[in-house]
Design an enzyme around this catalytic site. Sequence first.
Site, PDB file in Angstrom:
ATOM      1  N   ASP A 148      56.390  53.984  54.365  1.00  0.00           N
ATOM      2  CA  ASP A 148      57.404  52.947  54.594  1.00  0.00           C
ATOM      3  C   ASP A 148      57.035  51.676  53.833  1.00  0.00           C
ATOM      4  OD1 ASP A 148      59.722  51.866  55.601  1.00  0.00           O
ATOM      5  OD2 ASP A 148      58.937  51.487  57.609  1.00  0.00           O
ATOM      6  N   PHE A 185      61.727  47.917  69.634  1.00  0.00           N
ATOM      7  CA  PHE A 185      60.865  48.451  70.690  1.00  0.00           C
ATOM      8  C   PHE A 185      60.131  47.366  71.469  1.00  0.00           C
ATOM      9  CE2 PHE A 185      60.796  51.502  67.068  1.00  0.00           C
ATOM     10  CZ  PHE A 185      61.669  52.415  67.639  1.00  0.00           C
ATOM     11  N   GLY A 186      60.266  46.115  71.074  1.00  0.00           N
ATOM     12  CA  GLY A 186      59.546  45.047  71.755  1.00  0.00           C
ATOM     13  C   GLY A 186      59.469  43.815  70.874  1.00  0.00           C
ATOM     14  N   VAL A 237      57.299  40.644  68.776  1.00  0.00           N
ATOM     15  CA  VAL A 237      56.052  40.236  68.130  1.00  0.00           C
ATOM     16  C   VAL A 237      55.848  38.774  68.489  1.00  0.00           C
ATOM     17  CG1 VAL A 237      54.781  39.969  65.974  1.00  0.00           C
ATOM     18  CG2 VAL A 237      56.417  41.842  66.223  1.00  0.00           C
ATOM     19  N   ILE A 263      57.719  35.402  67.632  1.00  0.00           N
ATOM     20  CA  ILE A 263      57.922  35.162  66.194  1.00  0.00           C
ATOM     21  C   ILE A 263      58.731  36.289  65.549  1.00  0.00           C
ATOM     22  CG2 ILE A 263      55.949  33.636  65.814  1.00  0.00           C
ATOM     23  CD1 ILE A 263      54.289  36.032  64.966  1.00  0.00           C
ATOM     24  N   GLY A 264      59.041  37.324  66.333  1.00  0.00           N
ATOM     25  CA  GLY A 264      59.855  38.411  65.804  1.00  0.00           C
ATOM     26  C   GLY A 264      60.339  39.297  66.931  1.00  0.00           C
ATOM     27  N   LYS A 265      61.530  39.872  66.758  1.00  0.00           N
ATOM     28  CA  LYS A 265      62.066  40.794  67.770  1.00  0.00           C
ATOM     29  C   LYS A 265      62.367  42.117  67.098  1.00  0.00           C
ATOM     30  CE  LYS A 265      64.042  37.919  71.397  1.00  0.00           C
ATOM     31  NZ  LYS A 265      63.212  38.498  72.451  1.00  0.00           N
ATOM     32  N   GLY A 266      61.945  43.206  67.735  1.00  0.00           N
ATOM     33  CA  GLY A 266      62.188  44.528  67.170  1.00  0.00           C
ATOM     34  C   GLY A 266      62.893  45.415  68.163  1.00  0.00           C
TER      35      GLY A 266
END
EC number: 2.7.10.2
Length: 450
Positions: A314, A206-207, A209, A201-204
Amino acid sequence: MSAIQAAWPSGTECIAKYNFHGTAEQDLPFCKGDVLTIVAVTKDPNWYKAKNKVGREGIIPANYVQKREGVKAGTKLSLMPWFHGKITREQAERLLCPPETGLFLVRESTNYPGDYTLCVSCDGKVEHYRIMYHASKLSIDEEVYFENLMQLVEHYTSDADGLCTRLIKPKVMEGTVAAQDEFFRSGWALNMKDLKLLQTIGKGEFGDVMLGDYRGNKVAVKCIKNDATAQAFLAEASVMTQLRHSNLVQLLGVIVEEKSGLYIVTEYMAKGSLVDYLRSRGRSVLGGDCLLKFSLDVCEAMEYLEGNNFVHRDLAARNVLVSEDNVAKVSDFGLTKEASSTQDTGKLPVKWTAPEALREKKFSTKSDVWSFGILLWEIYSFGRVPYPRIPLKDVVPRVEKGYKMDAPDGCPPAVYEVMKNCWHLDAATRPSFLQLREQLERIKTHELHL
């Protein structure tokens, strides 16, 4: 239960160590790994009244469950997968083969008891740097000092600063990932067998989600490969074990798998980030009462962090998530630290960060208040990027001269006054989150009577 152990107060979270089928009608059956919440102490100290995830209540045996504790980040060597303890120079050199520039480990010094040694592979050789322990601080060059090994490694991961190379990849201690012991001890370790990973459901950076299923419940899972960034995410999970509030995204547990990496399991927030939620719905769908509710949700979470001496660092609409029932919850605790610590400012989002935090690395609840003012502007502009039409390089000089953004179209004047109060250049004159919540509640009450 031992007579010397103090009774657990109502609201204490426990994790089941064994299966309990129950023998009487009033018992609450559970399975190993279930999370239970204490409701009350019974007359017999060996039993508690508790409730499970779906709210069913009953009696449970105290010796079948373990109290969950907050993991203290920065104090446990077991959170450092690159720490190898008492090994010799020769053993370290063998571990750092085959050579890979930037591969590193930390060991206890054999020549200087009480000190440590940083061993780094560089251009086919292994360099050994003595880490001196003096006056409760650590240093390699006697110029830069650190509170603990984690801080030291974090520093040299971002900058070689005199070493032969920047620290790139930790040599993880063979046979175990040390963090596992710590999360297990404190009751936060989950079993990989109970987790199904469903879809990304998400790409960052560092890895990924992922949407997951943990024992029949939808969860969000941050999947981090074991590399130099894993430590930062362990620190994030450690912070989350210490925080509990209805407007903070709740940590459910951590899975540390030596081969496949680190999994941080949190409650699933079905409607995604607040900034996307606002942009995709807009003014025609979201009324003023909804915007004010989101503002109060975030403010209450921040008041809780303020009261517990944590600084988020943040805060922005992208780091607030929305649940299925439209509750806004603050997330992304990757930069969250106890209020006394400092931080490198290289990766901070300029438009959301207080001037003194950018200029002098001074982070406090009051720098979070500045960010909250920007977040309010995001909410009332339905997710616009702050400081529209101003080039990024010009934002800080203009802000430091006293520039404040105009009110978003349709923003109530009272809410705009709250924003401007958050943007005082003198941090000391900004309101606290307690005061901000009271101001927003007065606005809400006033609107109800209009």
